[in-house]
Design an enzyme around this catalytic site. Sequence first.
Site, PDB file in Angstrom:
ATOM      1  N   ASP A  26       0.829  -1.205   0.000  1.00 20.33           N
ATOM      2  CA  ASP A  26       0.000   0.000   0.000  1.00 20.33           C
ATOM      3  C   ASP A  26       0.864   1.257   0.000  1.00 20.33           C
ATOM      4  O   ASP A  26       1.937   1.267   0.608  1.00 20.33           O
ATOM      5  CB  ASP A  26      -0.903  -0.027   1.251  1.00 20.33           C
ATOM      6  CG  ASP A  26      -2.064   0.947   1.120  1.00 20.33           C
ATOM      7  OD1 ASP A  26      -2.329   1.434  -0.006  1.00 20.33           O
ATOM      8  OD2 ASP A  26      -2.700   1.242   2.152  1.00 20.33           O
ATOM      9  N   ARG A  30       0.077   7.600  -2.847  1.00 21.59           N
ATOM     10  CA  ARG A  30       0.575   8.705  -2.009  1.00 21.59           C
ATOM     11  C   ARG A  30       2.034   9.019  -2.328  1.00 21.59           C
ATOM     12  O   ARG A  30       2.455  10.170  -2.335  1.00 21.59           O
ATOM     13  CB  ARG A  30       0.398   8.356  -0.518  1.00 21.59           C
ATOM     14  CG  ARG A  30      -1.010   8.644  -0.020  1.00 21.59           C
ATOM     15  CD  ARG A  30      -1.264   7.997   1.300  1.00 21.59           C
ATOM     16  NE  ARG A  30      -1.416   6.554   1.164  1.00 21.59           N
ATOM     17  CZ  ARG A  30      -1.291   5.688   2.151  1.00 21.59           C
ATOM     18  NH1 ARG A  30      -0.975   6.114   3.355  1.00 21.59           N
ATOM     19  NH2 ARG A  30      -1.474   4.406   1.941  1.00 21.59           N
ATOM     20  N   HIS A  43       2.799   3.279  -9.032  1.00 26.12           N
ATOM     21  CA  HIS A  43       2.691   1.834  -9.300  1.00 26.12           C
ATOM     22  C   HIS A  43       3.964   1.331 -10.006  1.00 26.12           C
ATOM     23  O   HIS A  43       4.459   0.251  -9.698  1.00 26.12           O
ATOM     24  CB  HIS A  43       1.450   1.542 -10.151  1.00 26.12           C
ATOM     25  CG  HIS A  43       0.159   1.882  -9.450  1.00 26.12           C
ATOM     26  ND1 HIS A  43      -0.094   1.499  -8.159  1.00 26.12           N
ATOM     27  CD2 HIS A  43      -0.951   2.563  -9.852  1.00 26.12           C
ATOM     28  CE1 HIS A  43      -1.293   1.932  -7.790  1.00 26.12           C
ATOM     29  NE2 HIS A  43      -1.827   2.585  -8.799  1.00 26.12           N
ATOM     30  N   LEU A 137      11.556 -20.368  -4.252  1.00 29.11           N
ATOM     31  CA  LEU A 137      10.490 -19.514  -3.724  1.00 29.11           C
ATOM     32  C   LEU A 137       9.190 -19.707  -4.516  1.00 29.11           C
ATOM     33  O   LEU A 137       9.194 -19.689  -5.744  1.00 29.11           O
ATOM     34  CB  LEU A 137      10.927 -18.040  -3.825  1.00 29.11           C
ATOM     35  CG  LEU A 137       9.883 -17.007  -3.400  1.00 29.11           C
ATOM     36  CD1 LEU A 137       9.629 -17.073  -1.892  1.00 29.11           C
ATOM     37  CD2 LEU A 137      10.329 -15.596  -3.791  1.00 29.11           C
TER      38      LEU A 137
HETATM   39  C1  FPP Z   1      -1.883   0.060  -3.454  1.00 32.10           C
HETATM   40  O1  FPP Z   1      -1.398   1.379  -3.417  1.00 32.10           O
HETATM   41  C2  FPP Z   1      -1.248  -0.689  -4.542  1.00 32.10           C
HETATM   42  C3  FPP Z   1      -1.945  -1.306  -5.557  1.00 32.10           C
HETATM   43  C4  FPP Z   1      -3.399  -1.298  -5.659  1.00 32.10           C
HETATM   44  C5  FPP Z   1      -1.236  -1.989  -6.650  1.00 32.10           C
HETATM   45  C6  FPP Z   1       0.027  -2.652  -6.288  1.00 32.10           C
HETATM   46  C7  FPP Z   1       0.669  -3.102  -7.538  1.00 32.10           C
HETATM   47  C8  FPP Z   1       1.990  -3.006  -7.815  1.00 32.10           C
HETATM   48  C9  FPP Z   1       3.018  -2.533  -6.870  1.00 32.10           C
HETATM   49  C10 FPP Z   1       2.474  -3.495  -9.116  1.00 32.10           C
HETATM   50  C11 FPP Z   1       2.525  -4.982  -9.008  1.00 32.10           C
HETATM   51  C12 FPP Z   1       3.371  -5.591  -9.994  1.00 32.10           C
HETATM   52  C13 FPP Z   1       3.511  -6.924 -10.053  1.00 32.10           C
HETATM   53  C14 FPP Z   1       4.443  -7.509 -11.036  1.00 32.10           C
HETATM   54  C15 FPP Z   1       2.725  -7.796  -9.166  1.00 32.10           C
HETATM   55  P1  FPP Z   1      -2.460   2.537  -3.547  1.00 32.10           P
HETATM   56  O2  FPP Z   1      -2.596   2.886  -4.988  1.00 32.10           O
HETATM   57  O3  FPP Z   1      -3.721   2.138  -2.873  1.00 32.10           O
HETATM   58  O4  FPP Z   1      -1.754   3.683  -2.765  1.00 32.10           O
HETATM   59  P2  FPP Z   1      -2.463   4.845  -1.913  1.00 32.10           P
HETATM   60  O5  FPP Z   1      -3.064   4.174  -0.712  1.00 32.10           O
HETATM   61  O6  FPP Z   1      -1.293   5.712  -1.563  1.00 32.10           O
HETATM   62  O7  FPP Z   1      -3.449   5.518  -2.807  1.00 32.10           O
END
Ligand code: FPP
Length: 262
Positions: A26, A30, A43, A137
């Site tokens: 998460d 932000r 992301h 893994l």
């Molecule tokens: C939450 O942060 C994150 C996500 C919804 C997506 C996570 C995905 C990735 C890191 C890419 C994954 C890649 C692979 C290869 C699996 P948020 O957007 O909710 O952040 P916020 O709370 O700050 O708005």
Amino acid sequence: MTESFESLISGIDLKRLPRHVAMIMDGNGRWAKTRGLPRSAGHSEGVATVRRVTEFSSDLGIKYLTLYAFSTENWNRPQQEVDTLMYLIGWAIEKELPDLLRNNVRIHLIGDIQRIPEEARNKLLNCAAATSHCTGLQLSMCLSYSSRWEITRAASLIAKDALNGNLSPDEISEEVFNSYLHTAQTENIPDVDLLIRTGGEVRISNFLLWQLAYAELFFSPLLWPEFSKADYAEAIRDFQNRERRFGKTGDQVNQQSSMSDT
Ligand code: FPP
């Protein structure tokens, strides 16, 4: 300068590693916002952290790592963000395939994968198939996943088996119920030992509710793109300082561990 693996793992008991680590990633949005960047940049940066935690888990010898990459609820985000995330996930998994194979990492897909757009889905399925022989893994990507979806699906499968005579209601034990969960059907993935959530929120957000029953929880205030190998190592040291009692008393646990030492 990056820290050496030896200094990162100092103080970690390699004989008492968590068998299964799960992570709620998460804080990407932000991270981007505080830098005046679009959420998609957060992301993209988050993918580098996925790489770091995968590499560190593999180097340490952790057997199962499960990442919450896209929840059922995430489908409700603006379409442009959903499209970017799907593109990014497909792109990253395709790009990382040679390294995953080199490091003997097997990819599992948990969730309602049919909902993933075809292009990204094919890349994910291709990576899962290509790494299916890997014994290091076991990296599970939870995509279009929510725990309530998984538990409801299990209940529906159990009802079907009961109706067609393959399962008697008296046979439904915790073990049998567990075997209908997507995590068990995918790779007999065991219960979570350590859950790490970044981003400062202190909640579970519909993630692995059944499998987390006895997990130790670690909440980091850092945003996901900031989460380093040193932060991961700190979470593992913290895990190793906890007493896991599984409902027993501290005395019982101490007695048990002194018996297993002999
Ligand atoms: C939450 O942060 C994150 C996500 C919804 C997506 C996570 C995905 C990735 C890191 C890419 C994954 C890649 C692979 C290869 C699996 P948020 O957007 O909710 O952040 P916020 O709370 O700050 O708005």
